[in-house]
Design a protein around this motif. Sequence first.
Motif, PDB file in Angstrom:
ATOM      1  N   GLU A 129      39.134 134.223   8.066  1.00 22.82           N
ATOM      2  CA  GLU A 129      38.738 134.167   9.474  1.00 22.82           C
ATOM      3  C   GLU A 129      39.695 134.969  10.339  1.00 22.82           C
ATOM      4  O   GLU A 129      40.881 135.077  10.031  1.00 22.82           O
ATOM      5  CB  GLU A 129      38.771 132.714   9.953  1.00 22.82           C
ATOM      6  CG  GLU A 129      37.566 131.913   9.571  1.00 22.82           C
ATOM      7  CD  GLU A 129      37.555 130.596  10.336  1.00 22.82           C
ATOM      8  OE1 GLU A 129      36.905 130.517  11.376  1.00 22.82           O
ATOM      9  OE2 GLU A 129      38.235 129.657   9.882  1.00 22.82           O
ATOM     10  N   LEU A 151      34.352 134.274  11.999  1.00 22.57           N
ATOM     11  CA  LEU A 151      34.565 132.889  12.432  1.00 22.57           C
ATOM     12  C   LEU A 151      33.664 131.944  11.658  1.00 22.57           C
ATOM     13  O   LEU A 151      32.493 132.269  11.412  1.00 22.57           O
ATOM     14  CB  LEU A 151      34.203 132.729  13.916  1.00 22.57           C
ATOM     15  CG  LEU A 151      35.127 133.334  14.949  1.00 22.57           C
ATOM     16  CD1 LEU A 151      34.540 133.120  16.331  1.00 22.57           C
ATOM     17  CD2 LEU A 151      36.526 132.717  14.872  1.00 22.57           C
ATOM     18  N   ARG A 152      34.217 130.796  11.299  1.00 21.36           N
ATOM     19  CA  ARG A 152      33.362 129.747  10.735  1.00 21.36           C
ATOM     20  C   ARG A 152      32.633 129.067  11.894  1.00 21.36           C
ATOM     21  O   ARG A 152      33.267 128.654  12.866  1.00 21.36           O
ATOM     22  CB  ARG A 152      34.203 128.735   9.965  1.00 21.36           C
ATOM     23  CG  ARG A 152      33.342 127.651   9.399  1.00 21.36           C
ATOM     24  CD  ARG A 152      33.902 127.041   8.168  1.00 21.36           C
ATOM     25  NE  ARG A 152      34.197 128.040   7.146  1.00 21.36           N
ATOM     26  CZ  ARG A 152      34.576 127.742   5.910  1.00 21.36           C
ATOM     27  NH1 ARG A 152      34.710 126.496   5.552  1.00 21.36           N
ATOM     28  NH2 ARG A 152      34.842 128.696   5.045  1.00 21.36           N
ATOM     29  N   GLN A 216      29.134 131.369   8.356  1.00 16.83           N
ATOM     30  CA  GLN A 216      30.227 132.201   8.855  1.00 16.83           C
ATOM     31  C   GLN A 216      29.623 133.356   9.639  1.00 16.83           C
ATOM     32  O   GLN A 216      28.662 133.983   9.182  1.00 16.83           O
ATOM     33  CB  GLN A 216      31.018 132.735   7.643  1.00 16.83           C
ATOM     34  CG  GLN A 216      32.313 133.410   7.992  1.00 16.83           C
ATOM     35  CD  GLN A 216      33.544 132.541   7.710  1.00 16.83           C
ATOM     36  OE1 GLN A 216      33.435 131.334   7.473  1.00 16.83           O
ATOM     37  NE2 GLN A 216      34.709 133.141   7.731  1.00 16.83           N
TER      38      GLN A 216
END
Length: 360
Positions: A129, A151-152, A216
């Motif tokens: 990330e 980004l998750r 994600q």
Amino acid sequence: MAAASNPSVIALDKAALSKTVQQMAIDGDEPPPTYTVKDHKFGALETSAPSAPIPIIDMTSFLSPSSPDQEESELIKLRSALTTWGCFQAVNHGISSLVLQNVRQVIGEFFERPTEEKRKYSRKPGSAEGYGPDAVVTDNQVLDWCDRFSLRIFPACQRNANLWPENPSSFRETIEDYGSKILSTKAVLFKAIAKSLHLNEDCFSRVFTEDGAIMQGRFILYPPCPTPDRVYGLKPHTDRSGMTVLLQDTEVEGLQVLSNNKWFTVPLIHDALFVNLGDQLQIMSNAIYKSPMHRVVTNAQRGKISIAMFDEPDPNKEIGPIEALVDETRPRLYKTVKNYGFFNYECFQKGIVAIDAAKI
Ligand SMILES: O=C(O)CCC(=O)C(=O)O
Ligand SMILES: [Fe+2]
């Protein structure tokens, strides 16, 4: 995406701290030798490949079909798209133009923020990330001419709040909203995919959109490149996901898919979502459906932005070919695998192709 806190990886992974591609483009730098393509294993780097006749799937037929026949005929098209190309352009998906415009706007604004500010969200060595240029994980890697911000998004409890930017101020809300809409769209598509294989309609949606599944987001900036015929925007690869949903740039092409050993450009279609299967769907469908090889080429004049949404099952869950798709004429082709994301990462480090390593 898988975290790897291996010291040799950390030592190699200096790119997260080095100059971004965006900065090199602003400074007019020639791409360094680490960015130059050395082998043409997957064919020459043709920046203007012919346009691909990629099937268009009308999601009205899955969201609110006017008759069972309408749904059935779209399922036949879907099956044909996924056995031949492994991808399609989804139209009438129900996500409004305004939502698509908003997500493009916040991602564009994020990349326009000053370098120092973006650095606050830098990807840490070994992490999947954060923001930065291509991650260096092997000695002889050819780097991609792009900067990424990953980004998750789901499960929400696994979000890394420190990496969600404060600016633009609508970033969080916009990405969260877009993420939820893509999750619902994926659930509809996974159900249609299951039906197109005559399977229980939940068999993919449960694994990839529920029960601890991961989503994600990867936001990618491809700045103009002075030597587009020698540098990839993104190297040839297949995705490790179940399914990837990509919002292309509104004006600049560059994504190409490989079909019968030839590269084709994915055309831009206003408000369409480009959907491609990933390796995990190829495994579960016992290779009836394909995870297509694709790459991105750059150009010297104009940069572009892509917004990709990937899924993965809960890393503790095993996946393998669905029993109903295995018989004497089509024997089981793949082993059962767990945490394919990490498996894929380890294979990449060793220079092997994960989907081949998963074969029996
Ligand atoms: O940016 C694109 O067009 C493709 C992105 C992609 O293939 C990826 O991130 O895996
Ligand atoms: Fe990809």
